[in-house]
Design an enzyme around this catalytic site. Sequence first.
Site, PDB file in Angstrom:
ATOM      1  N   SER A 178       0.957  -1.394  -0.298  1.00 30.99           N
ATOM      2  CA  SER A 178      -0.048  -0.196  -0.184  1.00 30.99           C
ATOM      3  C   SER A 178       0.801   1.110   0.139  1.00 30.99           C
ATOM      4  O   SER A 178       1.857   0.813   0.513  1.00 30.99           O
ATOM      5  CB  SER A 178      -1.085   0.199   0.969  1.00 30.99           C
ATOM      6  OG  SER A 178      -1.210   1.349   1.287  1.00 30.99           O
ATOM      7  N   TYR A 192      -1.472  -0.606  10.604  1.00 29.05           N
ATOM      8  CA  TYR A 192      -1.668  -1.463   8.869  1.00 29.05           C
ATOM      9  C   TYR A 192      -0.014  -0.473   8.309  1.00 29.05           C
ATOM     10  O   TYR A 192       0.587  -1.312   7.395  1.00 29.05           O
ATOM     11  CB  TYR A 192      -3.254   0.021   8.169  1.00 29.05           C
ATOM     12  CG  TYR A 192      -3.093  -1.169   6.989  1.00 29.05           C
ATOM     13  CD1 TYR A 192      -3.612  -2.144   6.215  1.00 29.05           C
ATOM     14  CD2 TYR A 192      -2.513   0.262   5.993  1.00 29.05           C
ATOM     15  CE1 TYR A 192      -4.247  -2.386   5.484  1.00 29.05           C
ATOM     16  CE2 TYR A 192      -2.551  -0.080   4.874  1.00 29.05           C
ATOM     17  CZ  TYR A 192      -3.453  -1.571   4.563  1.00 29.05           C
ATOM     18  OH  TYR A 192      -3.453  -2.057   3.063  1.00 29.05           O
TER      19      TYR A 192
END
Length: 199
Positions: free
Chosen positions: A86, A99
């Site tokens: 990401s 995350y």
Amino acid sequence: MVSHTLDVTDQEQVAQAAKRLDMDHGTPDLVIISSGVWHPVKPDAFDPLIFRNAVDVNFLGVINVLAAIVPKMIKRGSGHIAIIASVSGYRGLPNAAAYSPMKAALINLAESIYPQLKRQGVDITIINPGFVDTPMTSVNKFPMPFLMTPEEAAKRISKGLDRRDYEIAFPTRFALFLKLLRMLPNRVFFWIINKFVLK
């Protein structure tokens, strides 16, 4: 089309699924590893279970798949592995304490293994998407800049995989902005976060 249901956090399940796939169809030419969970984390509500789950799924889940498939590709002398990370892995972002670190770890992992695997005929691609309109992002309560449809994201990924790009990052402007943040001094980065993100 063949599917195998498994838990990526279970190393033995992953190994057995890879073995069945290899026996039935041979070692795949391309493996896309998309293993991720997203839970917002507030500094005043740290829950170790959320972090443990993020480590198990977002990082070790990927490791389990790599452990099952990489030796087979090396033995054959060819293959292509894509890991979905990401753009949030470029720098730590608010509410992404469980995350962002895992996605940063995947980016670092890809950098670490790319040169040696390339010498053995195996390509690595790291995929760093921005916000894509999926059930995982539907829990976000904030405006998501440059939100993309799954179809557009799939097109970007497909094109990059066809070229065997090392990195596929999108949307381009958002990815470049976050890469710029990675290069800024900490005091400038934290000023931007306080001024524009935590306003």
